[in-house]
Design a protein around this motif. Sequence first.
Motif, PDB file in Angstrom:
ATOM      1  N   GLN A 143       0.515  -1.445   0.161  1.00 16.75           N
ATOM      2  CA  GLN A 143       0.202   0.093   0.406  1.00 16.75           C
ATOM      3  C   GLN A 143       0.970   1.198  -0.040  1.00 16.75           C
ATOM      4  OE1 GLN A 143      -3.376   0.658   3.024  1.00 16.75           O
ATOM      5  NE2 GLN A 143      -3.140  -1.602   3.314  1.00 16.75           N
ATOM      6  N   MET A 144       2.063   0.980   0.971  1.00 12.14           N
ATOM      7  CA  MET A 144       2.415   2.428   1.037  1.00 12.14           C
ATOM      8  C   MET A 144       3.270   2.750  -0.489  1.00 12.14           C
ATOM      9  SD  MET A 144       4.716   3.810   4.422  1.00 12.14           S
ATOM     10  CE  MET A 144       5.811   4.348   4.593  1.00 12.14           C
ATOM     11  N   TYR A 145       3.625   1.636  -1.239  1.00  8.95           N
ATOM     12  CA  TYR A 145       4.550   1.554  -1.718  1.00  8.95           C
ATOM     13  C   TYR A 145       3.803   2.169  -2.806  1.00  8.95           C
ATOM     14  CZ  TYR A 145       8.193   0.061  -6.084  1.00  8.95           C
ATOM     15  OH  TYR A 145       8.124   0.237  -6.977  1.00  8.95           O
ATOM     16  N   LEU A 147       1.153   4.124  -2.645  1.00  9.60           N
ATOM     17  CA  LEU A 147       0.772   5.765  -2.737  1.00  9.60           C
ATOM     18  C   LEU A 147       2.029   6.147  -2.819  1.00  9.60           C
ATOM     19  CD1 LEU A 147      -1.242   4.859   0.845  1.00  9.60           C
ATOM     20  CD2 LEU A 147      -1.880   5.822  -1.026  1.00  9.60           C
ATOM     21  N   LEU A 148       3.806   6.019  -2.215  1.00  6.55           N
ATOM     22  CA  LEU A 148       4.270   6.753  -2.683  1.00  6.55           C
ATOM     23  C   LEU A 148       4.018   7.020  -3.670  1.00  6.55           C
ATOM     24  CD1 LEU A 148       6.302   5.193  -0.015  1.00  6.55           C
ATOM     25  CD2 LEU A 148       6.077   7.718  -0.318  1.00  6.55           C
ATOM     26  N   GLY A 149       4.372   6.282  -4.835  1.00  7.97           N
ATOM     27  CA  GLY A 149       4.533   6.282  -6.275  1.00  7.97           C
ATOM     28  C   GLY A 149       3.575   6.879  -7.128  1.00  7.97           C
ATOM     29  N   LYS A 150       1.840   7.841  -6.123  1.00 10.50           N
ATOM     30  CA  LYS A 150       1.111   8.494  -6.845  1.00 10.50           C
ATOM     31  C   LYS A 150       2.175  10.140  -6.056  1.00 10.50           C
ATOM     32  CE  LYS A 150      -3.515   8.359  -6.889  1.00 10.50           C
ATOM     33  NZ  LYS A 150      -4.728   8.577  -7.154  1.00 10.50           N
ATOM     34  N   LEU A 151       2.403   9.310  -5.124  1.00  7.88           N
ATOM     35  CA  LEU A 151       3.673  11.097  -4.768  1.00  7.88           C
ATOM     36  C   LEU A 151       4.301  11.113  -5.651  1.00  7.88           C
ATOM     37  CD1 LEU A 151       3.027  12.976  -2.601  1.00  7.88           C
ATOM     38  CD2 LEU A 151       4.390  10.772  -0.878  1.00  7.88           C
ATOM     39  N   LYS A 152       4.711  10.780  -6.008  1.00  5.85           N
ATOM     40  CA  LYS A 152       6.416  10.451  -7.024  1.00  5.85           C
ATOM     41  C   LYS A 152       5.966  11.190  -7.887  1.00  5.85           C
ATOM     42  CE  LYS A 152       9.900   8.199  -8.832  1.00  5.85           C
ATOM     43  NZ  LYS A 152      10.384   6.709  -9.152  1.00  5.85           N
TER      44      LYS A 152
ATOM     45  N   LEU B  22      10.144  -0.397  -1.270  1.00  2.00           N
ATOM     46  CA  LEU B  22       9.885   0.789  -0.726  1.00  2.00           C
ATOM     47  C   LEU B  22      10.798   1.814  -0.867  1.00  2.00           C
ATOM     48  CD1 LEU B  22       6.848   1.692   0.461  1.00  2.00           C
ATOM     49  CD2 LEU B  22       7.907  -0.063   2.456  1.00  2.00           C
ATOM     50  N   ARG B  25      11.871   4.215  -2.645  1.00  3.58           N
ATOM     51  CA  ARG B  25      11.239   5.269  -3.704  1.00  3.58           C
ATOM     52  C   ARG B  25      10.973   6.518  -2.793  1.00  3.58           C
ATOM     53  NH1 ARG B  25       5.386   2.756  -6.271  1.00  3.58           N
ATOM     54  NH2 ARG B  25       7.101   3.090  -8.422  1.00  3.58           N
ATOM     55  N   CYS B  29      11.045  10.249  -3.037  1.00  2.86           N
ATOM     56  CA  CYS B  29      10.494  10.827  -2.901  1.00  2.86           C
ATOM     57  C   CYS B  29      10.365  12.452  -1.344  1.00  2.86           C
ATOM     58  CB  CYS B  29       8.878  10.714  -2.311  1.00  2.86           C
ATOM     59  SG  CYS B  29       7.642   9.892  -3.486  1.00  2.86           S
ATOM     60  N   LEU B  32      12.489  14.765  -3.242  1.00  2.00           N
ATOM     61  CA  LEU B  32      12.419  15.635  -3.360  1.00  2.00           C
ATOM     62  C   LEU B  32      11.435  16.735  -2.965  1.00  2.00           C
ATOM     63  CD1 LEU B  32      10.518  13.335  -6.886  1.00  2.00           C
ATOM     64  CD2 LEU B  32      12.347  14.716  -7.186  1.00  2.00           C
ATOM     65  N   LEU B 136      -2.032  12.911  -3.776  1.00  4.40           N
ATOM     66  CA  LEU B 136      -2.921  12.267  -2.829  1.00  4.40           C
ATOM     67  C   LEU B 136      -4.328  12.764  -2.195  1.00  4.40           C
ATOM     68  CD1 LEU B 136       0.340  10.920  -1.015  1.00  4.40           C
ATOM     69  CD2 LEU B 136      -0.863   9.852  -2.710  1.00  4.40           C
ATOM     70  N   MET B 144      -1.710   7.195   4.419  1.00  2.00           N
ATOM     71  CA  MET B 144      -0.228   7.148   4.362  1.00  2.00           C
ATOM     72  C   MET B 144       0.659   7.390   5.611  1.00  2.00           C
ATOM     73  SD  MET B 144       1.828   8.225   1.721  1.00  2.00           S
ATOM     74  CE  MET B 144       3.694   9.638   1.463  1.00  2.00           C
ATOM     75  N   LEU B 147      -0.173   4.498   7.975  1.00  2.00           N
ATOM     76  CA  LEU B 147       1.210   3.504   8.197  1.00  2.00           C
ATOM     77  C   LEU B 147       2.188   4.272   8.425  1.00  2.00           C
ATOM     78  CD1 LEU B 147       0.128   2.197   4.545  1.00  2.00           C
ATOM     79  CD2 LEU B 147      -0.083   1.333   5.889  1.00  2.00           C
TER      80      LEU B 147
END
Lengths: 162, 162
Positions: A143-145, A147-152, B22, B25, B29, B32, B136, B144, B147
């Motif tokens: 899940q966290m991965y 979410l971070l993908g979207k953020l990135k 993870l 990433r 993030c 950045l 997000l 997030m 988590l």
Amino acid sequence: MPAVKPDLETRLAEDHHQAIKLWLRLLTCTNLITGQIRTRLREHFQTTLPRFDLLAQLERHPEGLKMSELSKRMMVTTGNVTGITDQLEAEGLVRREPDPQDRRAFTVKLTPLGRQVFARMAQEHEGWVIELFEGLSSSEKEQMYTLLGKLKTHLNGKEARR
Amino acid sequence: MPAVKPDLETRLAEDHHQAIKLWLRLLTCTNLITGQIRTRLREHFQTTLPRFDLLAQLERHPEGLKMSELSKRMMVTTGNVTGITDQLEAEGLVRREPDPQDRRAFTVKLTPLGRQVFARMAQEHEGWVIELFEGLSSSEKEQMYTLLGKLKTHLNGKEARR
DNA sequence: TATTGTTATACTCTATAACTATA
DNA sequence: TATAGTTATAGAGTATAACAATA
């Protein structure tokens, strides 16, 4: 149970909102983790997080990256990328290849040695990271991965649009 | 569609596993975001991320924190906390209060000015963070946050057990 | 003896800006 | 003129260790 006070340890003043709470927590977690990783990278491999990060960027881009692309991805100036690249090149882990299309530019690539060394670092590193992240279940990590993908994607979009 | 290759941009070598993906990433993030926040903190408030972080720690602990506690929470040595605290004390944002129980120790607290200044910084900061996190949705941010909370508890537990 | 916090030092990263070579 | 990358420099954070005062 409305009578229960919010946990003091994690309470924030009422006027702080969702995003800043998220960011402060992200910052805390990142500091805790980077502190651990930094120490271990130094003790085990005599290297640093920015150097590791640069190698990781290249590992994900076998075709190589321009200095300027590294600068954008790592959010540091080209001058600083020059310094880090110099160190890694001196250690034989990366090399600058002249760009045939633009004689001002270089493409930075991992050397075979660099790929080897990074693989070894990444492997040991993975053990540390597994340990540091074992507070999360596999599906929570997933899940966290995501979410971070979207953020990135969002952050890279902002960057590209500048 | 098994025939579709994984996105080059986010692809990792096959032997990298969940936790390291993870972490890389998370590191990207965070780099950045910290790059953005660092620049803006400097331009708008002539301050830095570690200083902001220290203030944020104190804001969440109105009862104050020992130097050694700050050191643990921020994952830096007590020597470094001394330096950062010196700067903030010189600016009148925090103060050291002698510990009546232990004459070697201090409790560091926000001054009223420090609380005020931090509130102002946090408010503006919030705008930046909202912008940076707007990739997000509200419920994704909440996820997030939750988590990261679990992760933080785990990391603090590791720390406390040392 | 051990612990809290300070001081000193060296190293790395980061920010700014001037600079060279090329586009 | 603008851009890619380098160089120089100063400022900040970090790591190590010796140190003073107190426990």
